[in-house]
Structure formats: C-alpha cells, structure tokens
Design an enzyme around this catalytic site. Sequence first.
Site, PDB file in Angstrom:
ATOM      1  N   TYR B 177       5.873  18.055   4.524  1.00 17.84           N
ATOM      2  CA  TYR B 177       4.732  18.085   3.329  1.00 17.84           C
ATOM      3  C   TYR B 177       4.494  19.423   2.903  1.00 17.84           C
ATOM      4  O   TYR B 177       5.046  20.280   3.487  1.00 17.84           O
ATOM      5  CB  TYR B 177       3.403  17.591   4.290  1.00 17.84           C
ATOM      6  CG  TYR B 177       2.750  18.496   4.989  1.00 17.84           C
ATOM      7  CD1 TYR B 177       1.582  19.168   4.463  1.00 17.84           C
ATOM      8  CD2 TYR B 177       3.032  18.765   6.563  1.00 17.84           C
ATOM      9  CE1 TYR B 177       1.112  20.277   5.271  1.00 17.84           C
ATOM     10  CE2 TYR B 177       2.426  19.797   6.980  1.00 17.84           C
ATOM     11  CZ  TYR B 177       1.303  20.404   6.642  1.00 17.84           C
ATOM     12  OH  TYR B 177       0.769  21.386   7.427  1.00 17.84           O
ATOM     13  N   CYS B 178       3.541  19.310   1.820  1.00 14.36           N
ATOM     14  CA  CYS B 178       3.358  20.656   1.283  1.00 14.36           C
ATOM     15  C   CYS B 178       2.007  20.458   0.534  1.00 14.36           C
ATOM     16  O   CYS B 178       0.714  20.110   1.136  1.00 14.36           O
ATOM     17  CB  CYS B 178       4.365  21.102  -0.082  1.00 14.36           C
ATOM     18  SG  CYS B 178       4.588  19.963  -1.223  1.00 14.36           S
ATOM     19  N   ARG B 179       1.873  20.719  -0.748  1.00 12.20           N
ATOM     20  CA  ARG B 179       0.477  20.816  -1.474  1.00 12.20           C
ATOM     21  C   ARG B 179      -0.107  19.430  -1.847  1.00 12.20           C
ATOM     22  O   ARG B 179      -1.349  19.397  -2.073  1.00 12.20           O
ATOM     23  CB  ARG B 179       0.649  21.822  -2.493  1.00 12.20           C
ATOM     24  CG  ARG B 179       1.017  23.140  -2.122  1.00 12.20           C
ATOM     25  CD  ARG B 179       1.135  24.010  -3.385  1.00 12.20           C
ATOM     26  NE  ARG B 179       1.637  25.398  -2.817  1.00 12.20           N
ATOM     27  CZ  ARG B 179       2.277  26.273  -3.415  1.00 12.20           C
ATOM     28  NH1 ARG B 179       2.987  25.707  -4.544  1.00 12.20           N
ATOM     29  NH2 ARG B 179       2.547  27.530  -3.042  1.00 12.20           N
ATOM     30  N   CYS B 183       3.792  17.756  -5.420  1.00 14.52           N
ATOM     31  CA  CYS B 183       4.385  19.026  -5.246  1.00 14.52           C
ATOM     32  C   CYS B 183       5.819  18.789  -4.672  1.00 14.52           C
ATOM     33  O   CYS B 183       6.174  17.969  -4.059  1.00 14.52           O
ATOM     34  CB  CYS B 183       3.450  19.570  -4.159  1.00 14.52           C
ATOM     35  SG  CYS B 183       4.306  21.026  -3.442  1.00 14.52           S
TER      36      CYS B 183
END
Lengths: 221, 221
Positions: B177-179, B183
């Site tokens: 996962y990120c932002r 993203c």
Amino acid sequence: MSSPTIKHQLLTQFARLGKALSHPNRLELLEFLAQGPRGVDELAGVSGLSVANTSQHLQQLRQSGLVESRRQGQRVYYQLAGDDVVSLMDALRRVARQHLPDVDMLVRDHLDPRDAMEPVPLDQLLARIRNGEVTVVDVRPEAEFRAGHLPGALNIPLEELETRLTQIDPEREVIAYCRGPYCVLAYDAVYRLRERGYRARRMEDGYPEWKTAGMPVEETG
Amino acid sequence: MSSPTIKHQLLTQFARLGKALSHPNRLELLEFLAQGPRGVDELAGVSGLSVANTSQHLQQLRQSGLVESRRQGQRVYYQLAGDDVVSLMDALRRVARQHLPDVDMLVRDHLDPRDAMEPVPLDQLLARIRNGEVTVVDVRPEAEFRAGHLPGALNIPLEELETRLTQIDPEREVIAYCRGPYCVLAYDAVYRLRERGYRARRMEDGYPEWKTAGMPVEETG
DNA sequence: CTATCATTCAATTGATCTATTGATTCTTGA
DNA sequence: TCAAGAATCAATAGATCAATTGAATGATAG
C-alpha cells in the site's frame, strides 16, 4: 517519482471538476438540476441569469462531466450526470458547514433558529408515511412537484400556504420538505405552520436526496 | 424566492471551497497532507514547487477551511482540517473517474492493467493481519512511514524494493500500500513483486483512508 | 421555404488568478 | 544582540475567467 506525468494529468483532470464547482452560479444551477432535468430558459429564469450566460455555465458543467444534455424538440434539457454528483455536492456542503465559520454562522443565524425542531430522518419518515400517520407537504413550485415527489405528498407552494391551510388536517403531524438541506422553503413553511399551531417538522434533506437514497417516488412521465 | 441574499451568500461560500479544489497543485498538496501533518519546505520538496508558491497555495487552502496550520518551533505544520476533507476528495475522484472520459482512460491505460489482481478491501485485510497470514509492505518514503503506518507493516520504499527482496518471505502473500487509491507506488511494487514470482496484491486505497476508516495504526510521536 | 423560438457561438472588456522575484517577519542558537 | 533558517508578504507580468452583446445555428409550424 514513479510517473509524475500521469499523476499530474490526473490531478489536472480533478482540478477541472473543482473549477466547475468554483462559481456560485454554477452551484446554483447544479442545485436546480438536482431536482431533475431542466431546459436552459427554465434555468435562466429561476437563477436570474441571462440565457446566454446560463448556457455558457451549463456548457462548462457539461465539459467537466457533472451534467449531461440531450435535445428534445427545439429545446435542450440538462441533467446531472449521476447520483455521485449529488454525493459530491453533499460532501462539499458538509465540509463548508464544518470548516467555514461564515457558513456555520449563516446557517445558525438564519436557518437553525427556526429549526430547533429536529428534522425527520429519511428512513423513519418512510415508515410513518406508510402508516398514514403524517401529512407530507411539498412546498416547491408546482412544476418541480410534477416532475417528481414523495409518495402521497400534498403540493402547496409556499406562497399558497396561508390560503390553503384548510387542506391540512390540524390533528396530524405535518412534514414539510423542498429542494435540499439548505433550501429555505421548508424552514419557512414549518415556521409559519407552527405559528398557527400545527405540529410541523422539516424533513431532513430534500427531494433529490430522498430519491438518491433509493426511496420510492411518484413521477409524472 | 424566499431569501435570495442568504442563499447567494451560502453559494458563494461553497464556491470558495470549489475554488480551492480548482488547481492541480493544491490537490497534490492535499494528497500529501492526507498522509499527515507536513512542513512547508517538505511539501515544496515533494511537489517540486518553490517554497513561496507552496506557501501561497497552502494559505489559500487554509482560507478555504480545508487545512489548518500550527507553528512548532521555527517551522509551520499544515494538516487537513478533518476527515470530511478526505471524504470530499474521495467524492471528487469518484465523480472524475465516472464521468470524465480522460480520467477513466488514464486509469485504465496506466494503472488498471497492472491491477488485474483485485485489490484487498480494508476490512478483510485487518483480520488477515491479525492472523499473521500476510506480509504488509509500506512502499512510501521512510519519512512518511515514520509518521504513521499499518500495524506490523514493513517499510520498503520503492527504490529499495529490488535490493531488499530478501526481507520478504516468498511463501506468504504480500500486500502493498502507499498513499491512496491513485498512488502509483503500490501498483509498481505489486507489478515488480509479481515479476519475481511473489504472490503480491495491492491494498484498496492507502494509508489515509485506512486511518480515516478508524483502523488501528502505529504512530511515532 | 420562410418565420419563429430556443440555444449556442464569437468577440469584447474588465476582473481574477498564478508563478516569480526580492524584501520582510518570526524563531532559534550562538 | 546578532546571524541564519523557515515562512510569509508585496509587487509584478502573463494567463485565465466572467458577463454582455450581437450574430449564427438548429428545429418546428405554417
């Protein structure tokens, strides 16, 4: 940065939407369109703008994807592109109310005092309508009522309220609604009815939200 | 019209919000701020804008009520005014994806193909984390990871992914996962991991949404 | 085919917005 | 008190936007 170009393109597209929401006249047009499809001259009439100006704003809205248009005979009807547009406007209003002191002040000073009576949530109302416990009054203009309204609702535009009071049973509770959460018509109606001794309350939100929530409606097609 | 003045005042205030959302740089700043509080120079760095320009955009965002600022020592930290701002941005993205053909095309061409693997919904993920079934990888830069991350997450910024592959158990499924939902970091990570034979999937949405949903987080500070 | 109505287009003017530049305020450490 | 870093302010030129005006398109009725 993995792909700044795509990201920037996406952000630019999102910003187009924001731009569409950045002018009060366009927001007003969207509010009217939340009632249902409308012609250009109709919209120009209720918003007080020139036809050309209205047309240009509507085209901006169309280019931003918020509304669609279709031709029918010699007039063009505009309508919201989908229910998610209503949700977007709701989110906008909620944030404004929460974080813009001016908005909170306006609502508090001009709308809330009349609303010490708590509004009726949509889901509770449906049950009470089916039980026949309440009189539902639609205070919008007749044209909007005809386009669609709550089941069994009585249409009494605000101007006619005083002259048609006899049509309302004073024993039953009255639920008034109009265009949306910040539409003043319903507030006014509740205020005036209470002045005359009716047990009146306001429906939370308005017709567009009711319809969007998947509640049953009566439409004239 | 019952009270055109109030109505117009309200619409003008709502339009202020729209105006704040009408520039891609401001939207980018909001996306970074959705990660958590950030200083001005930090934001200028990641967005590639000059400090003065960043500051001015941030002040517009503050005046629109979307963000707040507080001074701590010699630097000023900005942060979103509330969770409803995240909801507003979600609504904006949803409408854009749904009704702007360009956006749908961009997402489809550049993001979706890598995502044929369906993303993992937030609620399902929590249970699997607690069971220890999965390796959760946070691919954001270390600074963002330190400010807050999912419980038990492993921080591997995208650039270091290839060099630190040994830290990932090839037998367990990997969730990256990120932002946020758009993203690209997490997409890239999943893509590269799959190239190397890992069972990798992407978490639906990103850290801000996770936190907003009330899920548990680990925060430093 | 022409006249008429609804809508859109095109061009203009005045207003607002944006990025840059350089100066200024505010805070901390010497 | 002074110097340095962080952020803001002020002023500018270039770009974009909004409302008005008058002309042009498109559809319908006679």
